[in-house]
Design a protein around this motif. Structure first.
Motif, PDB file in Angstrom:
ATOM      1  N   ILE B  28       0.837  -1.197   0.000  1.00 22.07           N
ATOM      2  CA  ILE B  28       0.000   0.000   0.000  1.00 22.07           C
ATOM      3  C   ILE B  28       0.877   1.253   0.000  1.00 22.07           C
ATOM      4  O   ILE B  28       0.660   2.189  -0.768  1.00 22.07           O
ATOM      5  N   PHE B  29       1.910   1.223   0.859  1.00 25.20           N
ATOM      6  CA  PHE B  29       2.819   2.349   0.994  1.00 25.20           C
ATOM      7  C   PHE B  29       3.425   2.727  -0.364  1.00 25.20           C
ATOM      8  O   PHE B  29       3.416   3.880  -0.771  1.00 25.20           O
ATOM      9  N   TYR B  30       3.925   1.699  -1.084  1.00 25.36           N
ATOM     10  CA  TYR B  30       4.608   1.994  -2.344  1.00 25.36           C
ATOM     11  C   TYR B  30       3.662   2.292  -3.500  1.00 25.36           C
ATOM     12  O   TYR B  30       4.110   2.693  -4.571  1.00 25.36           O
ATOM     13  N   SER B  31       2.361   2.113  -3.289  1.00 27.24           N
ATOM     14  CA  SER B  31       1.442   2.489  -4.365  1.00 27.24           C
ATOM     15  C   SER B  31       1.369   4.009  -4.482  1.00 27.24           C
ATOM     16  O   SER B  31       0.911   4.544  -5.484  1.00 27.24           O
ATOM     17  N   PHE B  32       1.840   4.697  -3.416  1.00 26.75           N
ATOM     18  CA  PHE B  32       1.828   6.165  -3.445  1.00 26.75           C
ATOM     19  C   PHE B  32       3.212   6.734  -3.759  1.00 26.75           C
ATOM     20  O   PHE B  32       3.455   7.915  -3.612  1.00 26.75           O
ATOM     21  N   ASN B  33       4.121   5.843  -4.165  1.00 26.44           N
ATOM     22  CA  ASN B  33       5.487   6.270  -4.444  1.00 26.44           C
ATOM     23  C   ASN B  33       5.582   6.833  -5.864  1.00 26.44           C
ATOM     24  O   ASN B  33       5.082   6.235  -6.809  1.00 26.44           O
ATOM     25  N   GLY B  46      -0.051  10.300  -6.628  1.00 27.45           N
ATOM     26  CA  GLY B  46      -1.209   9.463  -6.920  1.00 27.45           C
ATOM     27  C   GLY B  46      -1.270   9.077  -8.383  1.00 27.45           C
ATOM     28  O   GLY B  46      -2.296   8.649  -8.877  1.00 27.45           O
ATOM     29  N   LYS B  47      -0.112   9.226  -9.053  1.00 23.38           N
ATOM     30  CA  LYS B  47      -0.143   9.060 -10.505  1.00 23.38           C
ATOM     31  C   LYS B  47      -0.428   7.632 -10.939  1.00 23.38           C
ATOM     32  O   LYS B  47      -0.991   7.408 -12.003  1.00 23.38           O
ATOM     33  N   TRP B  48      -0.054   6.645 -10.107  1.00 23.12           N
ATOM     34  CA  TRP B  48      -0.301   5.248 -10.478  1.00 23.12           C
ATOM     35  C   TRP B  48      -1.796   4.956 -10.492  1.00 23.12           C
ATOM     36  O   TRP B  48      -2.259   4.126 -11.263  1.00 23.12           O
ATOM     37  N   TYR B  49      -2.530   5.664  -9.623  1.00 21.73           N
ATOM     38  CA  TYR B  49      -3.984   5.485  -9.607  1.00 21.73           C
ATOM     39  C   TYR B  49      -4.596   6.044 -10.881  1.00 21.73           C
ATOM     40  O   TYR B  49      -5.494   5.449 -11.469  1.00 21.73           O
ATOM     41  N   VAL B  50      -4.082   7.204 -11.284  1.00 23.00           N
ATOM     42  CA  VAL B  50      -4.574   7.810 -12.523  1.00 23.00           C
ATOM     43  C   VAL B  50      -4.305   6.868 -13.696  1.00 23.00           C
ATOM     44  O   VAL B  50      -5.178   6.584 -14.513  1.00 23.00           O
ATOM     45  N   GLU B  51      -3.059   6.333 -13.708  1.00 23.80           N
ATOM     46  CA  GLU B  51      -2.690   5.419 -14.792  1.00 23.80           C
ATOM     47  C   GLU B  51      -3.565   4.177 -14.782  1.00 23.80           C
ATOM     48  O   GLU B  51      -3.951   3.667 -15.834  1.00 23.80           O
ATOM     49  N   SER B 229      -0.706 -11.674 -15.753  1.00 24.22           N
ATOM     50  CA  SER B 229       0.200 -11.535 -16.887  1.00 24.22           C
ATOM     51  C   SER B 229       1.092 -10.313 -16.723  1.00 24.22           C
ATOM     52  O   SER B 229       2.235 -10.324 -17.172  1.00 24.22           O
ATOM     53  N   SER B 230       0.606  -9.266 -16.047  1.00 23.29           N
ATOM     54  CA  SER B 230       1.497  -8.115 -15.872  1.00 23.29           C
ATOM     55  C   SER B 230       2.457  -8.323 -14.702  1.00 23.29           C
ATOM     56  O   SER B 230       3.580  -7.845 -14.717  1.00 23.29           O
ATOM     57  N   VAL B 231       2.022  -9.084 -13.684  1.00 21.67           N
ATOM     58  CA  VAL B 231       2.874  -9.356 -12.527  1.00 21.67           C
ATOM     59  C   VAL B 231       4.032 -10.271 -12.914  1.00 21.67           C
ATOM     60  O   VAL B 231       5.151 -10.141 -12.416  1.00 21.67           O
ATOM     61  N   ARG B 232       3.786 -11.183 -13.839  1.00 21.40           N
ATOM     62  CA  ARG B 232       4.822 -12.093 -14.314  1.00 21.40           C
ATOM     63  C   ARG B 232       6.013 -11.349 -14.888  1.00 21.40           C
ATOM     64  O   ARG B 232       7.140 -11.826 -14.831  1.00 21.40           O
ATOM     65  N   LEU B 233       5.742 -10.172 -15.428  1.00 21.89           N
ATOM     66  CA  LEU B 233       6.812  -9.387 -16.035  1.00 21.89           C
ATOM     67  C   LEU B 233       7.571  -8.565 -15.003  1.00 21.89           C
ATOM     68  O   LEU B 233       8.542  -7.906 -15.321  1.00 21.89           O
ATOM     69  N   GLY B 234       7.115  -8.576 -13.755  1.00 25.79           N
ATOM     70  CA  GLY B 234       7.819  -7.850 -12.716  1.00 25.79           C
ATOM     71  C   GLY B 234       6.891  -6.926 -11.952  1.00 25.79           C
ATOM     72  O   GLY B 234       5.681  -6.916 -12.172  1.00 25.79           O
ATOM     73  N   ILE B 239      -0.116  -2.011 -10.419  1.00 23.68           N
ATOM     74  CA  ILE B 239      -0.720  -3.162  -9.734  1.00 23.68           C
ATOM     75  C   ILE B 239      -0.779  -2.897  -8.229  1.00 23.68           C
ATOM     76  O   ILE B 239      -1.733  -3.293  -7.558  1.00 23.68           O
ATOM     77  N   ASN B 240       0.239  -2.179  -7.705  1.00 24.72           N
ATOM     78  CA  ASN B 240       0.178  -1.783  -6.291  1.00 24.72           C
ATOM     79  C   ASN B 240      -1.054  -0.937  -6.018  1.00 24.72           C
ATOM     80  O   ASN B 240      -1.730  -1.101  -4.999  1.00 24.72           O
ATOM     81  N   ALA B 241      -1.338  -0.009  -6.927  1.00 25.45           N
ATOM     82  CA  ALA B 241      -2.502   0.855  -6.756  1.00 25.45           C
ATOM     83  C   ALA B 241      -3.785   0.016  -6.768  1.00 25.45           C
ATOM     84  O   ALA B 241      -4.673   0.176  -5.923  1.00 25.45           O
ATOM     85  N   LEU B 242      -3.856  -0.923  -7.717  1.00 29.44           N
ATOM     86  CA  LEU B 242      -5.006  -1.805  -7.799  1.00 29.44           C
ATOM     87  C   LEU B 242      -5.147  -2.630  -6.517  1.00 29.44           C
ATOM     88  O   LEU B 242      -6.246  -2.764  -5.953  1.00 29.44           O
ATOM     89  N   ALA B 243      -4.004  -3.157  -6.036  1.00 27.65           N
ATOM     90  CA  ALA B 243      -4.006  -3.960  -4.817  1.00 27.65           C
ATOM     91  C   ALA B 243      -4.519  -3.152  -3.642  1.00 27.65           C
ATOM     92  O   ALA B 243      -5.324  -3.640  -2.840  1.00 27.65           O
ATOM     93  N   THR B 244      -4.066  -1.902  -3.546  1.00 28.62           N
ATOM     94  CA  THR B 244      -4.502  -1.040  -2.453  1.00 28.62           C
ATOM     95  C   THR B 244      -6.016  -0.867  -2.473  1.00 28.62           C
ATOM     96  O   THR B 244      -6.685  -0.958  -1.436  1.00 28.62           O
ATOM     97  N   LEU B 245      -6.555  -0.649  -3.674  1.00 29.94           N
ATOM     98  CA  LEU B 245      -8.005  -0.469  -3.782  1.00 29.94           C
ATOM     99  C   LEU B 245      -8.736  -1.749  -3.370  1.00 29.94           C
ATOM    100  O   LEU B 245      -9.727  -1.695  -2.640  1.00 29.94           O
ATOM    101  N   ILE B 246      -8.226  -2.894  -3.835  1.00 27.03           N
ATOM    102  CA  ILE B 246      -8.876  -4.170  -3.487  1.00 27.03           C
ATOM    103  C   ILE B 246      -8.835  -4.389  -1.978  1.00 27.03           C
ATOM    104  O   ILE B 246      -9.843  -4.722  -1.351  1.00 27.03           O
ATOM    105  N   ILE B 247      -7.653  -4.179  -1.377  1.00 28.51           N
ATOM    106  CA  ILE B 247      -7.522  -4.379   0.068  1.00 28.51           C
ATOM    107  C   ILE B 247      -8.479  -3.451   0.812  1.00 28.51           C
ATOM    108  O   ILE B 247      -9.160  -3.864   1.753  1.00 28.51           O
TER     109      ILE B 247
END
Lengths: 301, 275
Positions: B28-33, B46-51, B229-234, B239-247
């Motif tokens: 969660i912390f790094y989703s705001f990095n 918050g740019k990852w959320y926008v993306e 498929s996107s996590v497999r690439l690293g 995805i952190n932003a998505l995870a934060t929203l799900i959590i």
């Protein structure tokens, strides 16, 4: 008396209706698929759609039946597959053990907490398992990477100079499995431990039994059902685990779930994938029956 | 005397909780990095959320997955109520062992096996019956309903076993039809379990990547497949932003439903005591 007769008289019609719904669903969508797995495991791979040979063919009035056991011979003869099975069982065994060692004291702590706090504590353990499993495994990628948080922290503290290789090792897979499956261990253990009668422990203490005597002669034997249920709930799915070894494991982590996936998706060899699945079911049939028996025992209490 | 042993288990409990929550907190912390790198903190952003919200592929997968999860959970719960009645109330019938085996086996059966076997069934059905014509949301729904049915049955069965059977019998004695007795007595009493079962099924369906990968078809990529498929690439902060929203959503719903079912249980037991 009258209730009994009333129920008996009124039920049959509705009874059949209720029975047929879930029964048929499971028969068609859970049991029947295994017949097709068995059927395709004795077919041969072929470049067609679907990519396997037909079992029956009808040429010039002659019914031909093709059953090939080559897939099984191939799988059992190849050390890679045998290794994958053995390795999966080994990793599932140790991860179950780690889950038990961490989960048992946790379940015990919840069961011994004040009654009104227990649900909150339990919720705290279960909450992570309701969020995405995939994302929980992914969280460890960021932590364990060579330029990840743990290595970064250790280097910043000056404990190590070069990053330790953690991701793509068996260690990472163990961490991921214990992390993901821990709640499945804690829940049945708690359900069992909370039913224990404290008077037994007090009586034993009065008779002079120490902590360990009480733990090993009363609490542990009484919780055997919970231990078996929790262990099976971890062990069986972990044997066929795919996501965790794929994301956290490396080349040294050959697990059968991953091999099956590759045979199916990368090599498009459906018959070999089916044979692998069938052998896995055979391996798991004893643990599954064990789980089923304990599950029923718990339900009938 | 018992105190010292308790403190060990309590220590392990909090250790376990830290183990469960720290990785998610980091996520969660790094989703705001602002930086893409995990080790570098480049300031709040918050740019990852926008993306994330601009990613059409992910957004349409979210919609699809929510839809599948809704239908799967609903159908699984209906079947599970029936299955629970069978398990608890029908003590003897031919095929009981088979039935209870089929209900519990999906709980532990590895995903790869369920996925592969269902796909082979759908392929064979399509070949011989012409249905399902092709694979997609429908086949994912069927597969999810099947394994959610198993989980839901466990949840509802335990509630039905605890329930006082005499209430149902009293209604039948007073002349209610079994259907009416079920609708007016049994259903309200087991309703908290039905809600939990529905929520559990919903999250299970929303989370499944392996089974869906096998049984889905072109144009029906679910959210977990997209994420996988996107996590497999690293590591990607999106995805952190998505995870934060799900959590966040899951925690809110879980805590909310916990309060709700507790209130409901209190009300049900209060009503039962008054009447």
């Amino acid at each position: 008396m009258s209730t009994y007769t009333t129920i008996k008289r009124l039920l049959p019609k509705g009874r059949c209706l209720i029975l047929s719904g879930p029964f048929l669903w499971l028969l068609v969508f859970f049991l029947m698929p295994f017949i097709f797995v068995a059927k395709i495991s004795v077919a041969e791979a072929e470049l067609s759609i679907p990519p396997y040979t037909a079992m029956f063919d009808w040429i010039d009035g002659v019914l031909g039946i093709r059953v090939s056991i080559n897939n099984f011979l191939w799988v059992l003869d190849d050390p890679l597959y045998v290794q994958a099975y053995l390795n999966s069982i080994k990793m599932a065994f140790f991860s179950t053990l780690f889950c038990l060692l961490l989960g048992y004291p946790m379940a015990y702590a919840i069961a011994k907490a004040p009654k009104e706090q227990q649900t909150v504590w339990l919720l705290l353990v279960l909450l992570p398992s309701w969020t995405s499993f995939l994302i929980r495994v992914y969280a460890w990628v960021g932590l364990l990477k060579n330029n990840g948080l743990i290595n970064g922290l250790l280097m910043w503290l000056g404990i190590i100079d070069d990053p330790i290789q953690m991701i793509n090792t068996n260690f990472a897979v163990y961490v991921g499995i214990v992390y993901s499956y821990l709640p499945f261990m804690v829940l049945p253990l708690y359900a069992n431990l909370v039913k224990h009668d404290n008077a037994l422990l007090e009586a034993a203490a009065d008779l002079g039994a120490g902590h360990f005597t009480r733990l090993f002669r009363i609490t542990l034997p009484l919780s055997i059902n919970g231990i078996v249920a929790g262990s099976m709930l971890v062990f069986i799915p972990v044997v066929g685990e795919y996501v965790i070894p794929e994301l956290l494991g490396g080349t040294e982590t050959i697990m059968i779930g991953k091999v099956l996936w590759q045979e199916f998706f990368n090599n498009r060899d459906w018959p070999v994938a089916s044979a692998l699945a069938l052998i896995m079911v055979f391996i798991l049939i004893i643990p599954i029956t064990l789980f089923h028996r304990f599950q029923n025992k718990e339900a009938n209490l | 005397m018992i105190g010292s042993k308790l403190s060990f288990s309590k220590f392990m409990f909090w250790f376990g909780i830290a183990f469960l929550y720290l990785p998610m907190a980091v996520l969660i912390f790094y989703s705001f990095n602002a930086s893409r790198l995990v080790t570098v903190w480049a300031g709040f952003s918050g740019k990852w959320y926008v993306e994330l919200f601009q990613d059409q592929q992910i957004m349409s997968a979210v919609g699809r997955s929510l839809q599948i999860a809704f239908y799967s959970a609903s159908s699984a719960v209906v079947l599970a109520v029936m299955a629970s009645i069978i398990m608890v109330r029908f003590k003897k019938f031919t095929g009981r062992t088979l039935f209870s085996g089929m209900v519990t086996a999906p709980l532990v059966m590895p995903d790869v096996i369920i996925g592969l076997s269902m796909l082979l069934l759908f392929v064979a059905m399509g070949q011989h019956l012409g249905w399902p014509e092709n694979r997609g949301m429908l086949t994912v729904w069927i597969a999810h309903t099947t394994f959610c049915l198993a989980y839901s049955t466990v949840v509802i069965t335990s509630r039905l076993t605890e329930m006082d059977k005499s209430l149902e019998e009293a209604a039948l004695d007073l002349g209610a039809s079994p259907f009416k007795a079920f609708m007016q007595i049994t259903l309200p009493i087991i309703s908290p379990a039905i809600i939990s079962a529905w929520l559990l099924s919903f999250t299970l369906s929303l989370d499944d990547v392996v089974i869906a990968s096998f049984v889905t078809g072109p144009g029906a990529t679910t959210l977990p497949i997209e994420v996988f498929s996107s996590v497999r690439l690293g590591v990607t902060p999106k995805i952190n932003a998505l995870a934060t929203l799900i959590i966040g959503v899951v925690s809110l719903v879980a805590i909310g439903s916990w309060f709700f079912t507790r209130k409901m249980n209190e009300r049900i037991s209060a009503q039962l005591n008054v009447d």
